[in-house]
Design a protein around this motif. Structure first.
Motif, PDB file in Angstrom:
ATOM      1  N   ALA A 163       0.814  -1.215   0.000  1.00 63.01           N
ATOM      2  CA  ALA A 163       0.000   0.000   0.000  1.00 63.01           C
ATOM      3  C   ALA A 163       0.846   1.263   0.000  1.00 63.01           C
ATOM      4  CB  ALA A 163      -0.932  -0.011   1.213  1.00 63.01           C
ATOM      5  N   GLU A 164       2.029   1.209   0.625  1.00 59.01           N
ATOM      6  CA  GLU A 164       2.860   2.417   0.664  1.00 59.01           C
ATOM      7  C   GLU A 164       3.320   2.857  -0.714  1.00 59.01           C
ATOM      8  OE1 GLU A 164       5.626  -0.987   2.229  1.00 59.01           O
ATOM      9  OE2 GLU A 164       3.516  -0.373   2.409  1.00 59.01           O
ATOM     10  N   SER A 165       3.357   1.925  -1.676  1.00 56.01           N
ATOM     11  CA  SER A 165       3.735   2.296  -3.035  1.00 56.01           C
ATOM     12  C   SER A 165       2.703   3.228  -3.664  1.00 56.01           C
ATOM     13  CB  SER A 165       3.883   1.049  -3.914  1.00 56.01           C
ATOM     14  OG  SER A 165       4.905   0.208  -3.439  1.00 56.01           O
ATOM     15  N   TRP A 166       1.477   3.166  -3.178  1.00 56.90           N
ATOM     16  CA  TRP A 166       0.352   3.934  -3.726  1.00 56.90           C
ATOM     17  C   TRP A 166       0.018   5.159  -2.882  1.00 56.90           C
ATOM     18  CZ3 TRP A 166      -1.138   2.250  -8.443  1.00 56.90           C
ATOM     19  CH2 TRP A 166      -0.821   0.924  -8.795  1.00 56.90           C
ATOM     20  N   THR A 167       0.909   5.509  -1.953  1.00 58.88           N
ATOM     21  CA  THR A 167       0.653   6.583  -0.997  1.00 58.88           C
ATOM     22  C   THR A 167       1.645   7.725  -1.198  1.00 58.88           C
ATOM     23  OG1 THR A 167      -0.074   4.895   0.591  1.00 58.88           O
ATOM     24  CG2 THR A 167       0.353   7.092   1.463  1.00 58.88           C
ATOM     25  N   ARG A 168       1.174   8.947  -1.075  1.00 60.66           N
ATOM     26  CA  ARG A 168       2.010  10.124  -1.271  1.00 60.66           C
ATOM     27  C   ARG A 168       3.149  10.158  -0.256  1.00 60.66           C
ATOM     28  NH1 ARG A 168      -1.902  14.063  -0.673  1.00 60.66           N
ATOM     29  NH2 ARG A 168      -0.992  14.777   1.309  1.00 60.66           N
ATOM     30  N   LYS A 169       4.322  10.607  -0.692  1.00 63.76           N
ATOM     31  CA  LYS A 169       5.522  10.560   0.141  1.00 63.76           C
ATOM     32  C   LYS A 169       5.357  11.333   1.438  1.00 63.76           C
ATOM     33  CE  LYS A 169      10.528  11.357   0.037  1.00 63.76           C
ATOM     34  NZ  LYS A 169      11.678  11.849  -0.766  1.00 63.76           N
ATOM     35  N   ASP A 170       4.799  12.546   1.373  1.00 64.77           N
ATOM     36  CA  ASP A 170       4.722  13.355   2.590  1.00 64.77           C
ATOM     37  C   ASP A 170       3.757  12.760   3.613  1.00 64.77           C
ATOM     38  OD1 ASP A 170       2.605  14.497   0.660  1.00 64.77           O
ATOM     39  OD2 ASP A 170       2.053  15.424   2.561  1.00 64.77           O
ATOM     40  N   VAL A 171       2.790  11.954   3.173  1.00 59.05           N
ATOM     41  CA  VAL A 171       1.889  11.273   4.098  1.00 59.05           C
ATOM     42  C   VAL A 171       2.683  10.280   4.946  1.00 59.05           C
ATOM     43  CG1 VAL A 171      -0.061   9.669   4.254  1.00 59.05           C
ATOM     44  CG2 VAL A 171      -0.123  11.561   2.611  1.00 59.05           C
ATOM     45  N   LEU A 172       3.624   9.579   4.325  1.00 60.09           N
ATOM     46  CA  LEU A 172       4.477   8.640   5.048  1.00 60.09           C
ATOM     47  C   LEU A 172       5.469   9.375   5.940  1.00 60.09           C
ATOM     48  CD1 LEU A 172       5.233   6.225   2.055  1.00 60.09           C
ATOM     49  CD2 LEU A 172       3.460   5.958   3.802  1.00 60.09           C
ATOM     50  N   GLU A 173       5.978  10.496   5.462  1.00 64.67           N
ATOM     51  CA  GLU A 173       6.984  11.261   6.224  1.00 64.67           C
ATOM     52  C   GLU A 173       6.414  11.847   7.508  1.00 64.67           C
ATOM     53  OE1 GLU A 173      10.067  13.108   2.932  1.00 64.67           O
ATOM     54  OE2 GLU A 173       8.107  14.056   3.169  1.00 64.67           O
ATOM     55  N   LYS A 174       5.182  12.303   7.470  1.00 61.58           N
ATOM     56  CA  LYS A 174       4.622  13.070   8.583  1.00 61.58           C
ATOM     57  C   LYS A 174       4.063  12.192   9.701  1.00 61.58           C
ATOM     58  CE  LYS A 174       3.412  17.038   5.685  1.00 61.58           C
ATOM     59  NZ  LYS A 174       2.299  17.825   5.082  1.00 61.58           N
ATOM     60  N   ASP A 175       3.890  10.908   9.442  1.00 56.43           N
ATOM     61  CA  ASP A 175       3.296  10.028  10.450  1.00 56.43           C
ATOM     62  C   ASP A 175       4.398   9.186  11.101  1.00 56.43           C
ATOM     63  OD1 ASP A 175       1.975   7.814  11.779  1.00 56.43           O
ATOM     64  OD2 ASP A 175       0.161   8.371  10.677  1.00 56.43           O
ATOM     65  N   PRO A 176       4.619   9.319  12.407  1.00 55.25           N
ATOM     66  CA  PRO A 176       5.679   8.554  13.083  1.00 55.25           C
ATOM     67  C   PRO A 176       5.543   7.046  12.926  1.00 55.25           C
ATOM     68  CG  PRO A 176       4.833  10.291  14.518  1.00 55.25           C
ATOM     69  CD  PRO A 176       3.918  10.236  13.332  1.00 55.25           C
ATOM     70  N   GLU A 177       4.312   6.553  12.794  1.00 53.03           N
ATOM     71  CA  GLU A 177       4.108   5.111  12.657  1.00 53.03           C
ATOM     72  C   GLU A 177       4.380   4.619  11.241  1.00 53.03           C
ATOM     73  OE1 GLU A 177       0.595   3.443  14.611  1.00 53.03           O
ATOM     74  OE2 GLU A 177       0.247   5.419  15.472  1.00 53.03           O
ATOM     75  N   LEU A 178       4.385   5.529  10.271  1.00 55.76           N
ATOM     76  CA  LEU A 178       4.615   5.154   8.879  1.00 55.76           C
ATOM     77  C   LEU A 178       5.998   5.547   8.384  1.00 55.76           C
ATOM     78  CD1 LEU A 178       1.148   6.166   7.352  1.00 55.76           C
ATOM     79  CD2 LEU A 178       1.847   3.972   8.325  1.00 55.76           C
ATOM     80  N   ARG A 179       6.659   6.458   9.085  1.00 57.27           N
ATOM     81  CA  ARG A 179       7.979   6.924   8.655  1.00 57.27           C
ATOM     82  C   ARG A 179       9.007   5.802   8.552  1.00 57.27           C
ATOM     83  NH1 ARG A 179       9.248  10.638  12.593  1.00 57.27           N
ATOM     84  NH2 ARG A 179       7.539  11.913  11.803  1.00 57.27           N
ATOM     85  N   PRO A 180       8.936   4.751   9.412  1.00 54.20           N
ATOM     86  CA  PRO A 180       9.903   3.647   9.267  1.00 54.20           C
ATOM     87  C   PRO A 180       9.882   2.994   7.882  1.00 54.20           C
ATOM     88  CG  PRO A 180       8.836   3.512  11.404  1.00 54.20           C
ATOM     89  CD  PRO A 180       8.131   4.586  10.647  1.00 54.20           C
ATOM     90  N   ILE A 181       8.776   3.096   7.158  1.00 58.53           N
ATOM     91  CA  ILE A 181       8.714   2.555   5.796  1.00 58.53           C
ATOM     92  C   ILE A 181       9.739   3.255   4.917  1.00 58.53           C
ATOM     93  CG2 ILE A 181       7.276   2.420   3.724  1.00 58.53           C
ATOM     94  CD1 ILE A 181       4.846   2.096   5.623  1.00 58.53           C
ATOM     95  N   LEU A 182       9.804   4.582   5.037  1.00 58.42           N
ATOM     96  CA  LEU A 182      10.775   5.354   4.255  1.00 58.42           C
ATOM     97  C   LEU A 182      12.193   5.102   4.743  1.00 58.42           C
ATOM     98  CD1 LEU A 182       8.916   8.784   3.938  1.00 58.42           C
ATOM     99  CD2 LEU A 182       9.140   6.999   2.206  1.00 58.42           C
ATOM    100  N   THR A 183      12.366   5.010   6.058  1.00 56.80           N
ATOM    101  CA  THR A 183      13.701   4.773   6.618  1.00 56.80           C
ATOM    102  C   THR A 183      14.268   3.450   6.118  1.00 56.80           C
ATOM    103  OG1 THR A 183      13.104   6.025   8.602  1.00 56.80           O
ATOM    104  CG2 THR A 183      15.009   4.556   8.760  1.00 56.80           C
ATOM    105  N   ARG A 184      13.441   2.409   6.116  1.00 54.17           N
ATOM    106  CA  ARG A 184      13.883   1.105   5.650  1.00 54.17           C
ATOM    107  C   ARG A 184      14.259   1.159   4.163  1.00 54.17           C
ATOM    108  NH1 ARG A 184       9.801  -1.352   7.125  1.00 54.17           N
ATOM    109  NH2 ARG A 184       8.612  -1.373   5.178  1.00 54.17           N
ATOM    110  N   TYR A 185      13.451   1.836   3.381  1.00 51.57           N
ATOM    111  CA  TYR A 185      13.722   1.958   1.951  1.00 51.57           C
ATOM    112  C   TYR A 185      15.027   2.710   1.698  1.00 51.57           C
ATOM    113  CZ  TYR A 185      13.418   3.986  -2.727  1.00 51.57           C
ATOM    114  OH  TYR A 185      13.704   4.408  -4.001  1.00 51.57           O
TER     115      TYR A 185
END
Length: 454
Positions: A156-178
């Motif tokens: 699902a994160e592939s279909w989600t806007r980058k800043d949405v992942l960046e701004k949420d502490p629970e979702l930011r690890p997705i970007l960190t791992r990538y």
């Protein structure tokens, strides 16, 4: 520029780069109509229909075609293709399939073209999208447009806007791992070359292949399918969204209960439609899926307004992640849309959904929404389990009493929790009078296996 539907032109001024946008009031549903665009030159677009357009997205089960494609692996086509294809003469159903694209930055456009539905073309249509659109069209007599934008194996994160992942502490690890994976890429390439060399020298080697981090061009990379396959569709007017995805997030199923609602909010914000209908499919039983991903989808339906979930516990395949009965999937999605968007309010659209539990004399009594005519098909109710204060679940007996279900086990004198269909590939038989299956559920909130994985 002058733009219009025949006798309803609107004027707009382009910017310095030639970009322009005009919103034109639509006329009566149907067609075909003609669009004329007049500037220094004139462009005429013929054979345009006015009707309802739905965005159909997700991963491989949304991408799954009506007929088998060459070299399509397990994409074997639907179970009743020979019967469906000759009857698919629906010139007022059209599908636009977005060309798959990974993009680092948001794209202004997508590639693809509208295709009229016919026996010659329907084989390449998304099967779920087609059956959904077919039922809506037959029940409403309105032209239906289906924008199909999906890609197999994508989270699902592939279909989600980058800043949405960046701004949420629970979702930011997705970007960190990538991002960490990108830095590890050179070391991976070196390790992979050494592994291949060792296997050539010693075919009996048991050293495991190095785990591959995501590359910058992977379709599994966060936000890049949103950039390449969703952003360019905005602000195309939509009636709603249907979604079939979640398999690729099962290992992080608990996180999905935050990620999936974030994706829905993201799309609604971008389309400026805060109540954009969003109907989705609960993941089918399969040996590669866990019950927690289905629970996260259930939680989304229960907490996010204007959503609905098609339960398909009776249409899965424990050995194949791509169950071939797509007609039932499209039908159950269409029930939600017909009831909520097209005024057919008396039409049943959901199977039983757990609501509450109380304990009576050593037995648990469960209450449900959509509980009209509860029934067990093919024998007594199955796939219920019960636990006491020790949190150990054992198989339970279950009996329908009116619009409730009573659950018990001689091994559990003081029940505190009940679970239903809580396994990787359940085969429950619990329905309501409309023949719609109950969603798997649990009454407890005990820690799950994927909780904490991000």
């Amino acid at each position: 520029m002058t733009v219009g539907w025949q006798k309803a032109p609107r004027k707009v001024i382009a910017d310095k780069e030639g970009n322009w946008l005009v919103r034109v009031p639509t006329v009566k549903a149907g067609g075909p109509y003609t669009i004329q665009v007049q500037g220094k030159n004139q462009l005429t677009i013929n054979n345009v229909l006015l009707g309802e357009v739905w965005l159909c997205s997700g991963q491989s089960n949304m991408n799954f075609p009506v007929t088998k494609r060459p070299n399509s692996g397990s994409y074997t086509g639907i179970i009743n293709a020979e019967e469906v294809i000759p009857k698919a003469n629906y010139p007022n159903i059209r599908m636009f399939t977005v060309v798959q694209k990974v993009a680092d930055t948001p794209q202004r456009d997508v590639q693809g073209s509208w295709v009229r539905c016919s026996p010659e073309t329907v084989g390449n249509f998304s099967a779920v999208a087609y059956f959904f659109g077919q039922e809506i069209h037959e029940k409403t007599k309105v032209p239906i447009g289906l924008i199909h934008s999906s890609w197999g194996g994508t989270p699902a994160e592939s279909w989600t806007r980058k800043d949405v992942l960046e701004k949420d502490p629970e979702l930011r690890p997705i970007l960190t791992r990538y991002e960490q994976g990108l830095t590890e890429r050179p070391a991976y390439e070196t390790a992979l070359a050494a592994w291949k060399q060792e296997r050539e020298a010693n075919p009996q080697s048991t050293r495991p292949k190095p785990a591959e981090p995501l590359s910058a061009t992977s379709n599994k990379s966060p936000y890049k399918l949103y950039n390449g396959m969703i952003k360019g569709l905005i602000p195309y007017t939509l009636r709603g969204v249907i979604w079939y995805q979640g398999e690729s997030n099962a290992e992080r199923a608990y996180q999905y209960r935050k990620l999936f609602p974030a994706l829905i909010a993201n799309w609604r914000q971008d389309w400026q439609q805060p109540n954009l209908p969003f109907y989705f499919v609960q993941i089918a039983p399969n040996r590669s899926q866990n019950p927690e991903i289905r629970e996260s989808q259930l939680v989304t339906m229960q907490t996010v307004p204007h959503t609905g979930m098609a339960v398909i516990t009776d249409a899965g395949d424990s050995l194949d992640i791509h169950p071939r009965n797509k007609q039932v999937v499209g039908h159950r999605l269409a029930l939600w849309a017909l009831s909520h968007e097209y005024g057919q309010t008396k039409l049943p659209y959901s199977g039983p959904i757990y609501e509450a539990m109380k304990v009576e004399n050593g037995k648990a009594r469960l209450q449900f929404k959509y509980a009209d005519g509860l029934q067990a098909k093919g024998g007594p109710l199955r796939k219920f389990s019960v636990a006491g204060p020790d949190s150990v679940f054992v198989p339970a007996q279950a009996q329908i009493q009116g619009n409730t279900v009573v659950v018990w086990s001689e091994k559990v004198k003081h029940p505190v929790a009940v679970r239903f269909g809580w396994s990787i590939s359940p085969e429950p038989n619990f329905y309501n009078a409309a023949g719609l299956p109950a969603s798997p559920f649990r009454t407890d909130t005990w820690r799950t296996q994927t909780q904490g994985k991000n």
